[in-house]
Structure formats: structure tokens, C-alpha cells
Design a protein around this motif. Structure first.
Motif, PDB file in Angstrom:
ATOM      1  N   CYS A  66      46.740  59.891  41.979  1.00  0.00           N
ATOM      2  CA  CYS A  66      45.566  59.564  42.786  1.00  0.00           C
ATOM      3  C   CYS A  66      44.744  58.450  42.130  1.00  0.00           C
ATOM      4  O   CYS A  66      44.147  57.617  42.818  1.00  0.00           O
ATOM      5  N   GLU A  67      44.761  58.412  40.783  1.00  0.00           N
ATOM      6  CA  GLU A  67      44.039  57.344  40.080  1.00  0.00           C
ATOM      7  C   GLU A  67      44.631  55.967  40.397  1.00  0.00           C
ATOM      8  O   GLU A  67      43.902  54.979  40.559  1.00  0.00           O
ATOM      9  N   ASP A  68      45.973  55.919  40.475  1.00  0.00           N
ATOM     10  CA  ASP A  68      46.631  54.655  40.804  1.00  0.00           C
ATOM     11  C   ASP A  68      46.251  54.196  42.213  1.00  0.00           C
ATOM     12  O   ASP A  68      45.954  53.016  42.434  1.00  0.00           O
ATOM     13  N   ALA A  69      46.279  55.133  43.151  1.00  0.00           N
ATOM     14  CA  ALA A  69      45.947  54.789  44.535  1.00  0.00           C
ATOM     15  C   ALA A  69      44.508  54.284  44.636  1.00  0.00           C
ATOM     16  O   ALA A  69      44.229  53.292  45.328  1.00  0.00           O
ATOM     17  N   ALA A  70      43.580  54.950  43.966  1.00  0.00           N
ATOM     18  CA  ALA A  70      42.177  54.533  44.020  1.00  0.00           C
ATOM     19  C   ALA A  70      41.999  53.134  43.445  1.00  0.00           C
ATOM     20  O   ALA A  70      41.248  52.314  43.995  1.00  0.00           O
ATOM     21  N   ARG A  71      42.687  52.825  42.372  1.00  0.00           N
ATOM     22  CA  ARG A  71      42.567  51.495  41.765  1.00  0.00           C
ATOM     23  C   ARG A  71      43.199  50.423  42.642  1.00  0.00           C
ATOM     24  O   ARG A  71      42.674  49.307  42.751  1.00  0.00           O
ATOM     25  N   ARG A  72      44.329  50.737  43.261  1.00  0.00           N
ATOM     26  CA  ARG A  72      44.944  49.772  44.187  1.00  0.00           C
ATOM     27  C   ARG A  72      43.983  49.442  45.334  1.00  0.00           C
ATOM     28  O   ARG A  72      43.805  48.275  45.705  1.00  0.00           O
ATOM     29  N   LEU A  73      43.392  50.473  45.896  1.00  0.00           N
ATOM     30  CA  LEU A  73      42.487  50.266  47.023  1.00  0.00           C
ATOM     31  C   LEU A  73      41.228  49.534  46.590  1.00  0.00           C
ATOM     32  O   LEU A  73      40.710  48.688  47.332  1.00  0.00           O
ATOM     33  N   HIS A  74      40.724  49.848  45.425  1.00  0.00           N
ATOM     34  CA  HIS A  74      39.537  49.149  44.925  1.00  0.00           C
ATOM     35  C   HIS A  74      39.794  47.650  44.825  1.00  0.00           C
ATOM     36  O   HIS A  74      38.985  46.833  45.285  1.00  0.00           O
ATOM     37  N   ARG A  75      40.921  47.294  44.230  1.00  0.00           N
ATOM     38  CA  ARG A  75      41.249  45.866  44.101  1.00  0.00           C
ATOM     39  C   ARG A  75      41.408  45.210  45.474  1.00  0.00           C
ATOM     40  O   ARG A  75      40.983  44.064  45.688  1.00  0.00           O
ATOM     41  N   ALA A  76      42.029  45.917  46.409  1.00  0.00           N
ATOM     42  CA  ALA A  76      42.240  45.350  47.744  1.00  0.00           C
ATOM     43  C   ALA A  76      40.913  45.130  48.467  1.00  0.00           C
ATOM     44  O   ALA A  76      40.700  44.078  49.087  1.00  0.00           O
ATOM     45  N   LEU A  77      40.015  46.098  48.399  1.00  0.00           N
ATOM     46  CA  LEU A  77      38.740  45.974  49.100  1.00  0.00           C
ATOM     47  C   LEU A  77      37.852  44.899  48.485  1.00  0.00           C
ATOM     48  O   LEU A  77      37.044  44.282  49.187  1.00  0.00           O
ATOM     49  N   ARG A  78      38.011  44.665  47.203  1.00  0.00           N
ATOM     50  CA  ARG A  78      37.220  43.602  46.553  1.00  0.00           C
ATOM     51  C   ARG A  78      37.587  42.226  47.095  1.00  0.00           C
ATOM     52  O   ARG A  78      36.825  41.269  46.965  1.00  0.00           O
ATOM     53  N   GLN A  79      38.765  42.125  47.716  1.00  0.00           N
ATOM     54  CA  GLN A  79      39.204  40.843  48.263  1.00  0.00           C
ATOM     55  C   GLN A  79      38.710  40.606  49.680  1.00  0.00           C
ATOM     56  O   GLN A  79      38.890  39.511  50.228  1.00  0.00           O
TER      57      GLN A  79
END
Length: 296
Positions: A252-265
Motif C-alpha cells: 500500500c505504501e508503494d501505491a500511495a507514493r505512485r499516486l502522490h507523484r502522479a497527482l503532483r504532475q
């Protein structure tokens, strides 16, 4: 026929002088258009009652303001017009107005390999507020995906290695024999566990947004995760999905970090918060991670 004016009880003074944070209507059914799809949404609409001496607001005016959204493509200007209507119809009574919409938008999604397609619904929420500090609009969407546990995958690989060693350590290896073994239940003795997972993403729209970036929001999230749940599938699609899961192992930590990076874009986002829930197939409880950016 009685020509006398109808009484307006709400215009009377109250015996309990007290302002109220919010007064309005909840659960109004509204047929709207969002992301080129017909959606039946429910709306909550209301205003503050800042005049402590006023007995009530004009509920019917709020309802009529919400009707502006019926059957039209929902965008930021349309929502702002509704908020303006609420405040202009409650001058000297209210200093803030809010509009919330909830529903599920159906989107046509293609299969991974085959020419099939199907429909998937995405629950969404829209929250708009206008007050003396300005306008605030937030968009929330839920995205379902599959998550395969990296630890479980490593443990499964170890068991396969052990079985391989037990089978071939004392005999010369033949290519075709090994190939057959790899395709058998004797060879692949363990598989990693995976689960249907859910990401709840809430974005505060940047000033100047006109269109609601729901599609961009969903596409960005699904591309970042790599394993969105599917609709219609053939065996080739199911195999491609298995490959996608194998190439996108994530806690779940990996998924949250992937989404965080995507939303920052996303240029349409001035702030966001997110939550991912992996409904584990190993445990009787969920694995959860949260993140936010510029959210206060």
C-alpha cells in the motif's frame, strides 16, 4: 379565489437570536452530464444563516438554483453560477454558500489485448464553497485496482526454486522437460496473493480551472498504478492482467507514493490528499496508506 398574499413565516424574526453555520437541502436528485456521460447525482446545497435574528432562509430559492445544472455539462463556471444565485437570493442573510454533488460516472474501458470493452463506474464527489475568502472547489474520485504483495511474490518464487532444486538437482536437465515442468502445477507450486484495492483521491482545483479534470484525474491514477480492474476479458486479456500484476508488485505504501507523484504532475491541482486501501486476501484486515500535498 383568495387574493391575499401567502404568509412568509421564514421572514419572521426568531425568538432565539443565533447565527447558523449551514442551512439548506440535502439529497436533491439532479440529472447532469459529467465527462460526456449522463449521471444521476445527488446534491446538497445550502447557505450560512448569518443574520442571527432571521428565522430561516428561502429553501425554494436554493432548489431552483440547483436546477441550473440539470442536463448540462458540469463545469466550474456552472457551479459558480449556482453559488452566486444562492448568495444573491439571500442578501443580508448569508455570507457563504456551498454545493456538493455525489454520484457514479460510467466510463467505457477497453480490454488489455482483445477488441472487447465494457463499462466501469467511478464514484465521485464535488464540493464547492464561496465565502468572503473566495471560492474553493474540490474533486474526489475512487479508483479500483489490483495489488499483488511483493513479499508474497518473493516467498512464492523461493518455493518454486526449492521445488526446482529438488526435481533437477540429481539429474541432467533437458530443455523440453524443464519447459513442461514450468507449465505444470508440480513446477509452479505457489502463487503470490493479490487483492482488489481502492484509491480515494481528493484534489483541490487550481484557480482558473474551467473544466472538471475528472478524466485526467482517473487516467493519471490508473497509469501510475498499472493494474486497474478490468471489465470484459478474454483469456488473452486475463493473461495480460496477470503480467501487469507481476510487473507492478506493490505494498500500500508503494501505491500511495505512485499516486502522490502522479497527482503532483496535474496542473489542475493546487493541493490534494489520498488514501489507498488494500483489502488483503491474507489477513482479515486492510492495509492502508495516506498522503497529502499542500493540504491544510
Amino acid at each position: 379565489m383568495n387574493d391575499q398574499p401567502l404568509p412568509d413565516i421564514a421572514a419572521q424574526a426568531t425568538h432565539h437570536d443565533l447565527p447558523l453555520d449551514w442551512v439548506g437541502m440535502a439529497g436533491i436528485a439532479l440529472p447532469i452530464r459529467l465527462a460526456d456521460a449522463a449521471v444521476t447525482a445527488t446534491a446538497d446545497i445550502g447557505v450560512s444563516l448569518d443574520d442571527a435574528g432571521a428565522r430561516g432562509i428561502h429553501m425554494s430559492r436554493l432548489y431552483l438554483a440547483a436546477q441550473r445544472l440539470v442536463h448540462q455539462e458540469l463545469n466550474v463556471p456552472a457551479m459558480l453560477q449556482v453559488l452566486d444565485d444562492c448568495l444573491s437570493s439571500h442578501q443580508e442573510l448569508s455570507d457563504s454558500a456551498t454545493l456538493s454533488l455525489r454520484g457514479e460516472v460510467p466510463l467505457k474501458r477497453p480490454a488489455l489485448v482483445s477488441p472487447l470493452h465494457g463499462w466501469k463506474t467511478y464514484p465521485f464527489e464535488l464540493h464547492a464553497r464561496q465565502d468572503g475568502r473566495g471560492v474553493n472547489i474540490e474533486l474526489q474520485v475512487e479508483v479500483a485496482y489490483s495489488s499483488t504483495c511483493p513479499c508474497s511474490a518473493a516467498l512464492a518464487r523461493q518455493l518454486i526454486q526449492q521445488r526446482f532444486a529438488e526435481t533437477f538437482a540429481t539429474q541432467p536437465m533437458d530443455y523440453l522437460e524443464v519447459l513442461d515442468w514450468l507449465g505444470s502445477t508440480q513446477g509452479i507450486v505457489a502463487t503470490p496473493h493479490s487483492q482488489r484495492s481502492m484509491a480515494t483521491l481528493r484534489v483541490r482545483l487550481a484557480p482558473g480551472c474551467v473544466d472538471l479534470p475528472l478524466l485526467a484525474f482517473i487516467e493519471s491514477a490508473e497509469q501510475a498504478l498499472g493494474t486497474p480492474v478490468q471489465t470484459a476479458v478474454k483469456r488473452a486479456d486475463e493473461q495480460a492482467f496477470a503480467l501487469a500484476n507481476g510487473q507492478n508488485l506493490m505494498f500500500c505504501e508503494d501505491a500511495a507514493r505512485r499516486l502522490h507523484r502522479a497527482l503532483r504532475q496535474l496542473p489542475q491541482a493546487s493541493a490534494f490528499r489520498l488514501k489507498v486501501v488494500h483489502a488483503e486476501s491474507l489477513h482479515a484486515h486492510d492495509a492502508v496508506a495516506q498522503s497529502r500535498w499542500n493540504w491544510n
